[in-house]
Design a protein around this motif. Structure first.
Motif, PDB file in Angstrom:
ATOM      1  N   ALA A 198       0.821  -1.213   0.000  1.00 52.53           N
ATOM      2  CA  ALA A 198       0.000   0.000   0.000  1.00 52.53           C
ATOM      3  C   ALA A 198       0.857   1.267   0.000  1.00 52.53           C
ATOM      4  CB  ALA A 198      -0.926   0.004   1.216  1.00 52.53           C
TER       5      ALA A 198
ATOM      6  N   ARG B 280       1.542   3.598  -3.166  1.00 59.01           N
ATOM      7  CA  ARG B 280       0.648   4.704  -3.537  1.00 59.01           C
ATOM      8  C   ARG B 280       1.179   6.054  -3.087  1.00 59.01           C
ATOM      9  NH1 ARG B 280      -5.064   2.804  -1.252  1.00 59.01           N
ATOM     10  NH2 ARG B 280      -3.733   2.394   0.558  1.00 59.01           N
TER      11      ARG B 280
ATOM     12  N   HIS C  95      -8.331   6.525  -9.596  1.00 56.67           N
ATOM     13  CA  HIS C  95      -7.997   6.352  -8.182  1.00 56.67           C
ATOM     14  C   HIS C  95      -8.855   5.253  -7.565  1.00 56.67           C
ATOM     15  CE1 HIS C  95      -8.126   7.375  -3.819  1.00 56.67           C
ATOM     16  NE2 HIS C  95      -6.836   7.526  -4.020  1.00 56.67           N
TER      17      HIS C  95
ATOM     18  N   ARG D 171      -7.540   1.530  -6.057  1.00 50.70           N
ATOM     19  CA  ARG D 171      -7.867   1.007  -4.740  1.00 50.70           C
ATOM     20  C   ARG D 171      -8.601  -0.331  -4.840  1.00 50.70           C
ATOM     21  NH1 ARG D 171      -7.354   4.425  -0.457  1.00 50.70           N
ATOM     22  NH2 ARG D 171      -8.923   3.256   0.687  1.00 50.70           N
TER      23      ARG D 171
ATOM     24  N   TYR E 244      -6.142  -3.110  -5.572  1.00 53.93           N
ATOM     25  CA  TYR E 244      -5.385  -3.433  -4.364  1.00 53.93           C
ATOM     26  C   TYR E 244      -6.233  -4.245  -3.389  1.00 53.93           C
ATOM     27  CZ  TYR E 244      -3.055  -2.840   0.121  1.00 53.93           C
ATOM     28  OH  TYR E 244      -2.473  -3.076   1.340  1.00 53.93           O
ATOM     29  N   ARG E 245      -7.514  -3.884  -3.255  1.00 51.91           N
ATOM     30  CA  ARG E 245      -8.393  -4.583  -2.326  1.00 51.91           C
ATOM     31  C   ARG E 245      -8.611  -6.032  -2.770  1.00 51.91           C
ATOM     32  NH1 ARG E 245     -12.713  -1.467  -2.664  1.00 51.91           N
ATOM     33  NH2 ARG E 245     -11.794   0.050  -1.236  1.00 51.91           N
TER      34      ARG E 245
ATOM     35  N   CYS F 270      -0.335  -3.447  -5.463  1.00 60.66           N
ATOM     36  CA  CYS F 270      -0.546  -2.024  -5.708  1.00 60.66           C
ATOM     37  C   CYS F 270       0.266  -1.642  -6.937  1.00 60.66           C
ATOM     38  CB  CYS F 270      -0.110  -1.202  -4.492  1.00 60.66           C
ATOM     39  SG  CYS F 270      -0.737   0.482  -4.513  1.00 60.66           S
TER      40      CYS F 270
END
Length: 233
Positions: free
Chosen positions: A114, A117, A169, A173, A176-177, A182
């Motif tokens: 993370a 980012r 954006h 996210r 990544y989730r 990432c």
């Protein structure tokens, strides 16, 4: 870990490691790297491999870098990673390694992927407030915490980050989730021969290995109310 390739990689930047204290090989350690950066080259050159002499600097320490379990799902890639000492980043894996005998240690990056980012040249933004799994592992096993700062890690790439609230954006996210990866947008580094390209810049990187923080082993049950209080402390 001893391939010439890693020495060439270390010389490319160049990379170096700074030791601030000796580590007793009778103990176990959790090396905590900060920040993640885009490619973790500071840690690859200094701790994941023997390119800068880790076994000589810290004799008796058997270090296993921990990576996302998803990295170990692909055949061949998994076998190479395991042969080089990498292991999955699960709580059980941490505890089993740290209980494996004197000197058995792990390396992890608490902020994880993370932090990509927030990676930009000249910055060192960390994600730590809610990352306490490594502290719980230290309490379970009595392993000492060793802070490692990767100076120059975020200077190797220029990363374009989409503005918060935009579609890109939100997509970033969401990826990544779903995957725990990432993926940086607009990654710019050095070219293969000259100019800009996908390679990391030839910029000095330094891993400063700090003095270990002693963590007393928790003798009670993790379900005890005092355990989480000890983690917070």
């Amino acid at each position: 870990r001893r391939l010439k390739f890693w020495r060439h990689l270390a010389n490319y930047f160049p990379a170096r490691m700074v030791k601030t204290a000796d580590l007793d090989p009778k103990n176990n350690y959790i090396f905590c790297g900060h920040p993640h950066g885009v490619g973790c080259f500071t840690y690859a050159a200094n701790l994941f491999t023997d390119a800068t002499g880790f076994p000589d600097v810290f004799p008796g320490i058997s270090l296993h870098p921990l990576i996302l379990n998803e990295h170990l799902l692909t055949p061949i890639h998994r076998d190479i990673a395991m042969k080089a000492g990498f292991r999955g980043n699960s709580f059980g894996t941490k505890v089993n390694i740290l209980r494996g005998g004197p000197g058995k240690s792990v390396f992890l990056i608490p902020g994880g992927a993370a932090e990509v980012r927030y990676s930009q040249p000249g910055t060192c933004d960390l994600i730590l407030a809610r990352r306490k799994g490594f502290i719980r592992a230290a309490l379970h096993t009595g392993a000492h915490l060793v802070p490692v700062i990767g100076f120059g890690e975020t200077d190797l790439f220029q990363v374009w980050h989409p503005e918060p609230g935009t579609l890109l954006h939100k997509l970033h996210r969401l990826i990544y989730r779903w995957t725990s990866f990432c993926l940086p947008f607009g990654l710019t580094g050095a070219g293969f021969w000259s100019g800009k390209g996908p390679l990391p810049l030839s910029s000095p990187i330094t891993a400063v290995v700090g003095r270990p923080l002693q963590v007393p082993r928790w003798e009670g049950s993790p379900a005890d109310p005092g355990f989480e209080a000890a983690v917070a402390q």
